[in-house]
Design a protein around this motif. Structure first.
Motif, PDB file in Angstrom:
ATOM      1  N   ASN A 178      -7.121  -5.386  -5.020  1.00 24.93           N
ATOM      2  CA  ASN A 178      -7.065  -5.920  -6.310  1.00 24.93           C
ATOM      3  C   ASN A 178      -6.137  -7.054  -6.463  1.00 24.93           C
ATOM      4  O   ASN A 178      -6.103  -8.289  -6.960  1.00 24.93           O
ATOM      5  CB  ASN A 178      -6.454  -4.986  -7.313  1.00 24.93           C
ATOM      6  N   ASP A 223       1.203  -5.520 -10.367  1.00 23.17           N
ATOM      7  CA  ASP A 223       0.273  -4.225  -9.878  1.00 23.17           C
ATOM      8  C   ASP A 223       1.049  -2.941 -10.248  1.00 23.17           C
ATOM      9  O   ASP A 223       0.551  -2.027 -10.634  1.00 23.17           O
ATOM     10  CB  ASP A 223      -0.263  -4.654  -8.601  1.00 23.17           C
ATOM     11  N   TYR A 239       0.821  -1.280   0.028  1.00 22.71           N
ATOM     12  CA  TYR A 239      -0.093  -0.033  -0.050  1.00 22.71           C
ATOM     13  C   TYR A 239       0.940   1.260  -0.070  1.00 22.71           C
ATOM     14  O   TYR A 239       0.495   2.203  -0.759  1.00 22.71           O
ATOM     15  CB  TYR A 239      -1.034   0.218   1.202  1.00 22.71           C
ATOM     16  N   ASN A 258      -2.523  -1.680  -5.322  1.00 25.02           N
ATOM     17  CA  ASN A 258      -3.776  -1.458  -4.886  1.00 25.02           C
ATOM     18  C   ASN A 258      -4.104  -2.920  -4.047  1.00 25.02           C
ATOM     19  O   ASN A 258      -3.878  -4.118  -4.610  1.00 25.02           O
ATOM     20  CB  ASN A 258      -4.732  -1.725  -6.143  1.00 25.02           C
TER      21      ASN A 258
END
Length: 334
Positions: free
Chosen positions: A88, A112, A80, A85
């Protein structure tokens, strides 16, 4: 006066209570404990201090724990803080685990953070995606243009998502393969009769190398006949050859005109020299008379010979010559 300080104290206690609940999310801690997630209450307080929403981290860890995945709170918090995300990533890992696709937390976070939708990538890996190519125009060996449209079925390659090429590269390579396949055909009729040959030839080229997708199939959706490019090129070439020939002919004509003008100039110069020479004849005759080299009888004999020559030329049809000494042509005797 005693009521006002009491009211201020009550308001301060209420504010302090809400501040305490903000920094010490007891409800979230209780939810995590009953969900099987072991987390320290002090750790939740430190999340607040580090400006990390505890609700996002704990909810993601609860979801992963219920799905049977082992993900630590520290890893989720690190992802984070890196701008990822978290929800996700956890959803993608759960979807990959259910589909028996190997996807570690490190791979998911790397995908990601690379800017790709990792959950969508897993979905494409489970359910292949169909990509429609734009119209691809190619010319067969007989000069006929064919406009082709294809459908490319691809599946995401999890191992190549980081650093692999995207859909644009797939479309470009498929278009290049279609152009090459049609261009190698002897006739456009062969392509129209067997469009599956294009798919086979394109698939054999290994167009998905180095991309984030694996090509499963290439299906030719439509083949239309376009323009006769060969005839058009021949027409353009003939027109160009005609212009070149016209330019060369004009050049030769200009050279001929220049040569004609040059010949005329030389003829005029020659005539001028003849006239100049004829003008010297009377002077020479006069000088011969004065010096006694030419007598009157010699002159008359010369005139008779000249008259006889003019008569012969008139009878033969040739142009009469000019008599020396006068510069004028004598009429033939009758």
């Amino acid at each position: 006066m005693t009521g006002i300080p009491l009211m201020i104290m009550i308001v301060a206690i209420i504010i302090a209570f809400f501040v305490f609940l903000y920094f010490v999310p007891i409800n979230l801690w209780i939810t995590a404990i009953f969900s099987g997630v072991r987390v320290n209450l002090i750790e939740l307080v430190f999340m607040r201090i580090r400006k990390v929403p505890p609700g996002v981290i704990i909810q993601a860890q609860i979801t992963a724990t219920k799905a049977g995945l082992e993900v630590s709170t520290s890893d989720l918090e690190t992802h984070y803080l890196a701008g990822g995300n978290v929800a996700n990533v956890v959803s993608a890992m759960i979807s990959a685990d259910k589909a028996n696709i190997t996807l570690s937390f490190k791979q998911a976070t790397a995908i990601d953070l690379a800017g790709r939708d990792v959950f969508e990538a897993v979905q494409i890996s489970v359910n292949p995606k169909v990509i429609n190519t734009p119209n691809v125009a190619a010319v067969a060996a007989d000069g006929i243009q064919l406009v082709t449209k294809a459908r490319v079925t691809v599946r995401a390659n999890i191992q190549q998502l980081v650093g692999g090429a995207g859909e644009e590269t797939i479309l470009a390579r498929v278009g290049e393969g279609i152009v090459t396949s049609i261009g190698s055909a002897d006739s456009h009729k062969d392509v129209l009769a067997n469009p599956d040959k294009i798919s086979k030839l394109v698939l054999e080229r290994g167009l998905d190398a180095g991309t984030a997708f694996e090509i499963l199939s290439i299906d030719i959706a439509d083949v239309d006949v376009g323009e006769n490019i060969g005839a058009k090129l021949q027409t353009d070439q003939a027109a160009a050859d005609l212009r070149v020939a016209e330019a060369k002919a004009e050049e030769r004509r200009a050279m001929a005109v220049a040569q004609e003008q040059e010949m005329k100039a030389k003829a005029q110069e020659a005539r001028a020299k003849v006239i100049e020479a004829e003008a010297e004849v009377p002077k020479a005759m006069a000088e011969a008379f004065r010096s006694g080299n030419l007598g009157i009888m010699d002159y008359y004999k010369m005139k008779n010979i000249q008259a006889d020559t003019d008569m012969r030329e008139a009878i033969s049809g040739t142009k009469p010559t000019k008599s020396p000494g006068t510069g004028k042509g004598d009429k033939p005797k009758k």
